[in-house]
Write an enzyme that holds these catalytic residues in place. Structure first.
Site, PDB file in Angstrom:
ATOM      1  N   ASN A 160      48.137  48.121  34.290  1.00  0.00           N
ATOM      2  CA  ASN A 160      48.241  46.748  33.793  1.00  0.00           C
ATOM      3  C   ASN A 160      47.514  46.548  32.465  1.00  0.00           C
ATOM      4  O   ASN A 160      47.289  45.426  32.033  1.00  0.00           O
ATOM      5  CB  ASN A 160      47.667  45.779  34.837  1.00  0.00           C
ATOM      6  N   HIS A 162      44.417  47.070  31.741  1.00  0.00           N
ATOM      7  CA  HIS A 162      43.038  46.636  31.906  1.00  0.00           C
ATOM      8  C   HIS A 162      42.216  47.854  32.320  1.00  0.00           C
ATOM      9  O   HIS A 162      42.762  48.828  32.837  1.00  0.00           O
ATOM     10  CB  HIS A 162      42.925  45.523  32.949  1.00  0.00           C
ATOM     11  N   CYS A 197      38.652  43.497  31.907  1.00  0.00           N
ATOM     12  CA  CYS A 197      38.219  43.995  30.612  1.00  0.00           C
ATOM     13  C   CYS A 197      39.377  44.740  29.965  1.00  0.00           C
ATOM     14  O   CYS A 197      40.074  45.513  30.635  1.00  0.00           O
ATOM     15  CB  CYS A 197      37.003  44.904  30.785  1.00  0.00           C
TER      16      CYS A 197
END
Length: 263
Positions: A160, A162, A197
């Site tokens: 994804n 991240h 993040c």
């Protein structure tokens, strides 16, 4: 610890895939994929009794159960293949998030019907032995060590885009004193995930320390005694360097490597 986490993650995905409910290959069921929903982990606790050595073979069991009304618990046990002795236990809590809005949501009834047949009424770590205490937030004033400038790389990203959950462990350890890393074993770790993040973020790692089972002592990071069998407990925080938004809170327990006591 990073290697253990990678094995736990792979085993969980294999479990979902082999169960026949995987929709997109990344842990979501078919009904979740239709609704653009994904599983996200909010907390994981790992207890290591013994680390494996080079050449050892291990086997990993994993299963799921309900966690309240809108969560799912996933547990693991790692055994030495030859002795069948359990060497690591882990438990985690998962919730559902919308892939596009990034907001948490309730488990739809259709998804619940897909996963409930796989729920097992068992735990890898008993309730009284699970680290469920609140992890205090560290600040510039309460942290004893701060490491800045930690930047994610492209291969740290998940499907994804991240940061993969496992990558946070390495950044957390960046602010742990080198003598702790060299002379102590990381025997327990609890991670509390608070924010995602991306590759463009730059992080800071904060750590504070106290003797395990004792009260805080001023300047405790300077009081490491090499034959302290009780070890150390550390509190950690990963945060954004730009706005100090929290990414992960964590707690770790370290025990002295006994072989170093031999003179």
């Amino acid at each position: 610890m990073e290697t253990i986490m990678n094995l736990l993650q792979e085993t969980a995905l294999n479990h979902v895939t082999s169960s026949g409910v995987s929709g997109n290959g990344f842990g979501a069921t078919r009904e979740m994929s239709l609704r653009k929903l994904i599983w996200v982990v909010t907390r994981i606790h790992i207890q290591v009794e013994k680390y494996s050595s080079w050449g050892d073979v291990v086997e990993i069991d994993t299963w799921v159960a309900a966690a309240g009304k809108n969560g799912m618990r996933r547990d693991w046990v790692i055994r030495d293949y030859n002795t069948q002795k359990i060497i690591t236990r882990a438990t985690s809590t998962w919730v559902i998030m919308n892939r596009e809005t990034r907001r948490l949501c309730k488990i739809p009834d259709e998804v619940r019907e897909e996963v409930q047949p796989f729920y097992l009424n068992r735990v890898s770590i008993s309730t009284e032995d699970t680290d469920s205490e609140k992890i205090e937030k560290l600040t510039d004033e309460t942290a004893e060590r701060i490491r800045s400038g930690l930047a994610p790389r492209w291969n740290d990203m998940d499907a994804n885009q991240h940061v993969n959950n496992v990558k946070y462990i390495g950044w957390i350890l960046e602010s742990v004193p080198i003598n702790i890393l060299e002379d102590y074993n990381l025997t327990s770790m609890t991670l509390e995930y608070r924010r995602e993040c991306t590759q463009s973020n730059v992080l800071e790692s904060l750590t504070s320390m106290k003797p395990d089972g004792k009260d805080d002592q001023e300047g405790s990071s300077k009081l490491v005694v090499k034959n302290d069998k009780k070890g150390w407990e550390c509190t950690h925080l990963l945060r954004m360097e730009a706005d100090q938004a929290e990414i992960v809170r964590a707690r770790s327990v370290w025990q002295y490597k006994q072989h170093r006591l031999i003179i």
